[in-house]
Design an enzyme around this catalytic site. Structure first.
Site, PDB file in Angstrom:
ATOM      1  N   SER A 204      75.836  17.023  91.769  1.00  0.00           N
ATOM      2  CA  SER A 204      76.756  16.794  92.898  1.00  0.00           C
ATOM      3  C   SER A 204      76.243  15.604  93.686  1.00  0.00           C
ATOM      4  O   SER A 204      75.026  15.322  93.694  1.00  0.00           O
ATOM      5  CB  SER A 204      76.774  18.028  93.805  1.00  0.00           C
ATOM      6  OG  SER A 204      77.397  17.726  95.043  1.00  0.00           O
TER       7      SER A 204
ATOM      8  N   TYR B  55      72.407  24.438  98.668  1.00  0.00           N
ATOM      9  CA  TYR B  55      73.209  23.953  97.535  1.00  0.00           C
ATOM     10  C   TYR B  55      72.738  22.556  97.110  1.00  0.00           C
ATOM     11  O   TYR B  55      72.522  22.300  95.913  1.00  0.00           O
ATOM     12  CB  TYR B  55      74.678  23.921  97.970  1.00  0.00           C
ATOM     13  CG  TYR B  55      75.623  23.274  96.991  1.00  0.00           C
ATOM     14  CD1 TYR B  55      76.108  23.958  95.888  1.00  0.00           C
ATOM     15  CD2 TYR B  55      76.065  21.960  97.187  1.00  0.00           C
ATOM     16  CE1 TYR B  55      76.996  23.373  95.005  1.00  0.00           C
ATOM     17  CE2 TYR B  55      76.951  21.359  96.310  1.00  0.00           C
ATOM     18  CZ  TYR B  55      77.419  22.071  95.225  1.00  0.00           C
ATOM     19  OH  TYR B  55      78.297  21.479  94.347  1.00  0.00           O
TER      20      TYR B  55
HETATM   21  N1  LIG Z   1      84.529  20.940  94.209  1.00  0.00           N
HETATM   22  C1  LIG Z   1      83.691  20.019  94.637  1.00  0.00           C
HETATM   23  O1  LIG Z   1      83.965  19.336  95.642  1.00  0.00           O
HETATM   24  C2  LIG Z   1      82.411  19.732  93.881  1.00  0.00           C
HETATM   25  C3  LIG Z   1      81.683  18.585  94.215  1.00  0.00           C
HETATM   26  C4  LIG Z   1      80.522  18.301  93.517  1.00  0.00           C
HETATM   27  C5  LIG Z   1      80.086  19.142  92.509  1.00  0.00           C
HETATM   28  N2  LIG Z   1      80.814  20.256  92.210  1.00  0.00           N
HETATM   29  C6  LIG Z   1      80.309  21.099  91.131  1.00  0.00           C
HETATM   30  O2  LIG Z   1      81.289  21.191  90.130  1.00  0.00           O
HETATM   31  C7  LIG Z   1      81.088  22.394  89.378  1.00  0.00           C
HETATM   32  C8  LIG Z   1      82.421  23.108  89.207  1.00  0.00           C
HETATM   33  O3  LIG Z   1      82.871  23.554  90.465  1.00  0.00           O
HETATM   34  P1  LIG Z   1      84.417  23.564  90.866  1.00  0.00           P
HETATM   35  O4  LIG Z   1      84.561  22.661  92.016  1.00  0.00           O
HETATM   36  O5  LIG Z   1      85.250  23.375  89.654  1.00  0.00           O
HETATM   37  O6  LIG Z   1      84.546  25.048  91.487  1.00  0.00           O
HETATM   38  P2  LIG Z   1      85.201  26.368  90.895  1.00  0.00           P
HETATM   39  O7  LIG Z   1      84.845  27.416  91.900  1.00  0.00           O
HETATM   40  O8  LIG Z   1      86.621  26.137  90.572  1.00  0.00           O
HETATM   41  O9  LIG Z   1      84.398  26.582  89.543  1.00  0.00           O
HETATM   42  C9  LIG Z   1      83.119  27.167  89.501  1.00  0.00           C
HETATM   43  C10 LIG Z   1      83.129  28.156  88.347  1.00  0.00           C
HETATM   44  O10 LIG Z   1      81.808  28.704  88.238  1.00  0.00           O
HETATM   45  C11 LIG Z   1      81.972  30.081  87.975  1.00  0.00           C
HETATM   46  N3  LIG Z   1      80.809  30.855  88.413  1.00  0.00           N
HETATM   47  C12 LIG Z   1      80.375  31.051  89.673  1.00  0.00           C
HETATM   48  N4  LIG Z   1      79.370  31.934  89.676  1.00  0.00           N
HETATM   49  C13 LIG Z   1      79.156  32.303  88.388  1.00  0.00           C
HETATM   50  C14 LIG Z   1      78.272  33.212  87.758  1.00  0.00           C
HETATM   51  N5  LIG Z   1      77.393  33.956  88.453  1.00  0.00           N
HETATM   52  N6  LIG Z   1      78.319  33.331  86.415  1.00  0.00           N
HETATM   53  C15 LIG Z   1      79.220  32.620  85.688  1.00  0.00           C
HETATM   54  N7  LIG Z   1      80.104  31.772  86.232  1.00  0.00           N
HETATM   55  C16 LIG Z   1      80.074  31.615  87.576  1.00  0.00           C
HETATM   56  C17 LIG Z   1      83.195  30.486  88.800  1.00  0.00           C
HETATM   57  O11 LIG Z   1      83.743  31.733  88.381  1.00  0.00           O
HETATM   58  C18 LIG Z   1      84.111  29.313  88.582  1.00  0.00           C
HETATM   59  O12 LIG Z   1      84.951  29.491  87.479  1.00  0.00           O
HETATM   60  C19 LIG Z   1      80.033  23.197  90.146  1.00  0.00           C
HETATM   61  O13 LIG Z   1      78.766  23.045  89.534  1.00  0.00           O
HETATM   62  C20 LIG Z   1      80.030  22.540  91.512  1.00  0.00           C
HETATM   63  O14 LIG Z   1      78.806  22.706  92.176  1.00  0.00           O
HETATM   64  C21 LIG Z   1      81.966  20.575  92.869  1.00  0.00           C
END
Ligand SMILES: NC(=O)c1ccc[n+]([C@@H]2O[C@H](COP(=O)([O-])OP(=O)(O)OC[C@H]3O[C@@H](n4cnc5c(N)ncnc54)[C@H](O)[C@@H]3O)[C@@H](O)[C@H]2O)c1
Length: 250
Positions: free
Chosen positions: A142, A155
């Site tokens: 991230s 985080y």
């Molecule tokens: N959305 C943002 O702004 C952003 C920015 C930078 C990085 N990210 C990163 O992108 C990645 C995807 O996130 P997203 O934004 O698509 O969010 P999201 O919440 O849509 O996806 C996260 C997924 O991880 C799964 N997850 C959470 N806990 C879990 C567990 N204990 N076991 C198995 N699966 C689990 C959730 O069920 C979900 O499907 C993450 O690593 C997040 O940190 C997101």
């Protein structure tokens, strides 16, 4: 679209929603078979159907990645189903968004278990197969692992750890054919972002620093880069962190 994953198997965690689902669909469109991992079994099933609608074979492995022992199941399931593993894409993640003094030990431990320990264990489990297939790992970090964001100290620490894990591992496997990289997204419109609760106690000026001046990304905006980093076409990018953050870390 390039069929650069024809006959190859890709394991995607976090595949039930957001970036993980979009990434799975990107690989399905490129000819891959998919091993889909998430704690959300219902969401996983929807992703599986969407991959199958693109003509891809896909299995689901519902897994709580906060449980170290459970992290041992997805790779053997992929090998059982497809006989090979060509790429591991560690997307699953948990966000802790709150004031620093309010972060509990339980939250700190859980966010490290999901965001750092799970990719570590999955990579350990996948490595023998990836060495055989001359495959790739892509970890999702991230922008908050690269620069400061307010209200996400625990985080951000996990994402800094993901970046360090990527670079250290890439160095250890420098003489192998593996490609190990990370992407560092900025703000993305996903369920994680829309579930983030804010109130008047948060300083919007500090939050705006992490969002920047451009439109927030859609998960689909990132998948092509993830697929390229994982692709056999990528012969040279190794141990790198590719920022896809609308320029906030420029
Ligand atoms: N959305 C943002 O702004 C952003 C920015 C930078 C990085 N990210 C990163 O992108 C990645 C995807 O996130 P997203 O934004 O698509 O969010 P999201 O919440 O849509 O996806 C996260 C997924 O991880 C799964 N997850 C959470 N806990 C879990 C567990 N204990 N076991 C198995 N699966 C689990 C959730 O069920 C979900 O499907 C993450 O690593 C997040 O940190 C997101």
């Amino acid at each position: 679209m390039t069929q650069d994953f024809e006959g190859l198997n890709v394991l995607v965690t976090g595949a039930a929603s957001g970036l993980g689902r979009a990434t799975a669909l990107e690989f399905a469109g490129r000819g891959a078979s998919l091993t889909l991992v998430d704690v959300n079994a219902e969401g996983l099933d929807e992703t599986r159907k969407a991959c199958e609608a693109k003509g891809a074979k896909a299995i689901t492995v519902p897994t709580d990645l906060s449980d170290a022992e459970a992290c041992m199941a997805p790779v053997p399931a992929a090998i059982d189903a497809f006989g090979r593993l060509d790429a591991l894409i560690n997307v699953a993640g948990m966000l802790v968004f709150n004031h620093f003094p309010d972060t509990t030990v339980a939250q700190f431990d859980k966010v490290f278990a999901i965001n750092v320990r799970a990719p570590f264990l999955l990579i350990q489990s996948a490595l023998p197969h990836l060495l055989e297939s001359e495959g790739a790992v892509v970890n999702v970090a991230s922008a908050s692992g690269v620069m400061g964001h307010a209200y996400t100290t625990a985080y951000g620490a996990t994402k800094g750890a993901v970046i360090a894990m990527t670079k250290n591992l890439a160095t250890e496997y420098w003489k192998s054919p593996l490609r190990i990289n990370a992407v560092a997204p900025g703000a993305m419109m996903t369920p994680m972002a829309s579930a983030t609760k804010m109130d008047e106690t948060y300083d919007m000026q500090l939050i705006a620093k992490g969002i920047g001046a451009r439109e927030i990304a859609r998960p689909e905006d990132l998948c092509e880069i993830i697929a390229y980093l994982a692709s056999p076409r990528n012969k040279r990018v190794h141990g790198q962190v590719y920022s896809i953050d609308q320029g906030v870390t420029a």
